[in-house]
Design an enzyme around this catalytic site. Sequence first.
Site, mmCIF file in Angstrom:
data_model
loop_
_atom_site.group_PDB
_atom_site.id
_atom_site.type_symbol
_atom_site.label_atom_id
_atom_site.label_comp_id
_atom_site.label_asym_id
_atom_site.label_seq_id
_atom_site.Cartn_x
_atom_site.Cartn_y
_atom_site.Cartn_z
ATOM 1 N NE ARG A 211 -44.658 -7.350 -24.682
ATOM 2 C CZ ARG A 211 -44.414 -6.351 -25.527
ATOM 3 N NH1 ARG A 211 -45.507 -6.263 -26.670
ATOM 4 N NH2 ARG A 211 -43.625 -5.532 -25.359
ATOM 5 C CB THR A 212 -45.751 -8.038 -17.979
ATOM 6 O OG1 THR A 212 -44.624 -8.570 -18.823
ATOM 7 C CG2 THR A 212 -45.753 -8.599 -16.565
ATOM 8 C CE LYS B 289 -45.551 12.148 -2.402
ATOM 9 N NZ LYS B 289 -46.827 11.916 -1.696
ATOM 10 N NE ARG C 86 -41.930 -5.921 -15.238
ATOM 11 C CZ ARG C 86 -42.148 -6.224 -16.857
ATOM 12 N NH1 ARG C 86 -41.953 -5.259 -17.545
ATOM 13 N NH2 ARG C 86 -42.382 -7.418 -17.280
ATOM 14 C CG HIS D 191 -41.048 -11.897 -16.615
ATOM 15 N ND1 HIS D 191 -41.973 -12.049 -16.003
ATOM 16 C CD2 HIS D 191 -40.867 -11.122 -17.540
ATOM 17 C CE1 HIS D 191 -42.824 -11.135 -16.614
ATOM 18 N NE2 HIS D 191 -42.307 -10.686 -17.476
HETATM 19 C C1 NCD Z 1 -39.702 -8.875 -20.810
HETATM 20 C C2 NCD Z 1 -39.151 -8.127 -19.656
HETATM 21 O O1 NCD Z 1 -39.689 -7.429 -19.306
HETATM 22 O O2 NCD Z 1 -38.406 -8.799 -18.842
HETATM 23 N N1 NCD Z 1 -40.738 -8.385 -21.219
HETATM 24 C C3 NCD Z 1 -42.030 -8.750 -21.124
HETATM 25 O O3 NCD Z 1 -42.452 -9.098 -19.914
HETATM 26 N N2 NCD Z 1 -42.555 -9.662 -22.098
HETATM 27 C C4 NCD Z 1 -38.575 -8.790 -21.909
HETATM 28 C C5 NCD Z 1 -37.808 -7.428 -22.140
HETATM 29 O O4 NCD Z 1 -38.225 -6.304 -21.694
HETATM 30 O O5 NCD Z 1 -36.941 -7.752 -23.151
#
Ligand code: NCD
Length: 440
Positions: free
Chosen positions: A57-58, A86, A107, A135
Site C-alpha cells: 500500500r504505502t 553490497k 522506508r 509512519h
Molecule cells: C503498516 C506499516 O508498514 O507500518 N502498513 C502500512 O503502511 N499500511 C502497518 C503494518 O505493517 O502492520
Amino acid sequence: MRLLPVLEGLHSAEAFNRPFLESFLELVKRVEQQPEGFADALRGRVIATVFEEPSTRTRLSFEAAAHRLGAGVITVADPGSSSASKGETLRDSARVIGGYADLLVWRHPRDGASRLVAQCAGVPVVNGGDGRLGHPTQTLLDLYTLHQQWGSLQGRTIGILGDLLHGRTARSLAWGLAVMGARVVVLPGPGLDWETGFERRILDRFSYRLQRVRHPLFRAWTGAAEARLLAPEGLTQGRLFAGDAQSLDHLDALYLTRLQAERGAGERSQGVFPGLLVAQLRDPLLAKAVFLHPLPRRQELPEEVDRDPRALYFEQARLGPLVRQAVFLAMIRSDLHPLPPLQPLPAGSADHALGACPNRNCISHAEQVRAPWRVEGRIRRTFLCAYCDTVLEVHYVGCRSSRRVHPAHSPQVPKILPENLRPFPSRDYALDQGYLWGGA
Ligand code: NCD
C-alpha cells in the site's frame, strides 16, 4: 540563535501542529474535489521511493500519487536489488539518490532511519515508515479518514488496540490525535505496550492528563480490566483517584493493528486476543465506533467485519494516494496551497559524551555513527536520541553560557535556554570540561 539544524521533510508525527493539520486536511479535500487542477503540479519533478522493507500500500500509493501529479518516479522496491546489499551505508545511498530526485520517500527497518537519510540527502525526505518509530503519512491518512466522518476530532474517543510496542502506525497516530485534541484509549495486547517515556512526552507536550477507564471488553483485548485514557485536561470532569477508574460507555473509533511478528511480537499470549471478535460487534461500547486498520491485517480483524457499515479500513486504504498527493504538494509545491509550517524537528547535536543510544534498533548502531541528542519538555527537560527518540540517561546538565553544571533534576535546569543546554554523563566529566559546580 538556533542551536540545532532542522531536518527537511516529514519524519515524524511530532512535526504536526493543529494549524498545519487543519490546513493539510483542507488541501486533501481540494485535491479530492478538483484533481485535474493538480494534474501537472509536479511535472518535470522526480520522486524516488526507496523501500528497504516490504510494502504494498504505502509504496504504491506514493507512486500513484506522484503519477497523478505528473511527476516521474524512480524506485527501489526490493532491498536485495540495491547497493545496501553490497554493504553501502545508508548515508551514501541517501547522498547518491538525493542527487537523482526532488524528494525521497524512504522506508527502513531501523528506528530513526528517515532522519539520518534527511541529514545526507540534500532534498526533502518523507518517512515511509522507520522501524517501530513512526509512519507519519499513515497518520495523515488515518486523520483524514476520521475527519471525513466527523469533521472535528476534538473530544472524540479513539481506542488503539494491538501491538503498540512494535507498531509505528499506533505511535504516530497517538501523537496525531493528541495534536487534534482527541482522547486516546490505550489498548495494548499483553506485553505489547509502548514505552512509558513516549506517553509521558504526549502528556507533557499537549497538557493531557492520564486517567483510567474500564470496560468488560478490555479484559478480552488486553488481559486487564482497565485501560489508560489520554485526555485533554479541559475535557475531564472532576478528579479521578487511584482505584477510581470510570466506566467507558462508548468509543468513536477503534484502530486495530496487527502483531508485528517480524519485529519480535509473539502470536497470541496468555489466551488474550488483541483483536476484534465477531461476537463483540454487538457490544454497546462499539455501537457508534468506526473501525480503522492500516492493513495488512491478520486474525485481529476477521473478514466477517468487512460487511459491517462501521468498517472503514478499505476506504482508509483507498484514500492513500490522495493523501500522499497532498503530502507531495505540501513538501515541494507549497506555493500552490501555502500551509502553516510544521513543527521544526531538530537534527540534534552530537556534542556530548553520553555514549551509544540504548535502543539497539536505532539507526546509529547500524550506521556506526554517534547518536545526536535533542531536548524537549517544558517542566522537566528530557534528552532524547535525535534519531530514534529514545530517552537518554543524563545525570548532569550544564549551561554553556554560565559554564555551570547542575544535577539533571535541579530546578535550575528548566531555566537554561535550550540552546545553552549541555548534557553530561557525570559530574567529573563536566568539571574536566571546565564547568563549575552550580549545585542542585
Ligand atoms: C503498516 C506499516 O508498514 O507500518 N502498513 C502500512 O503502511 N499500511 C502497518 C503494518 O505493517 O502492520
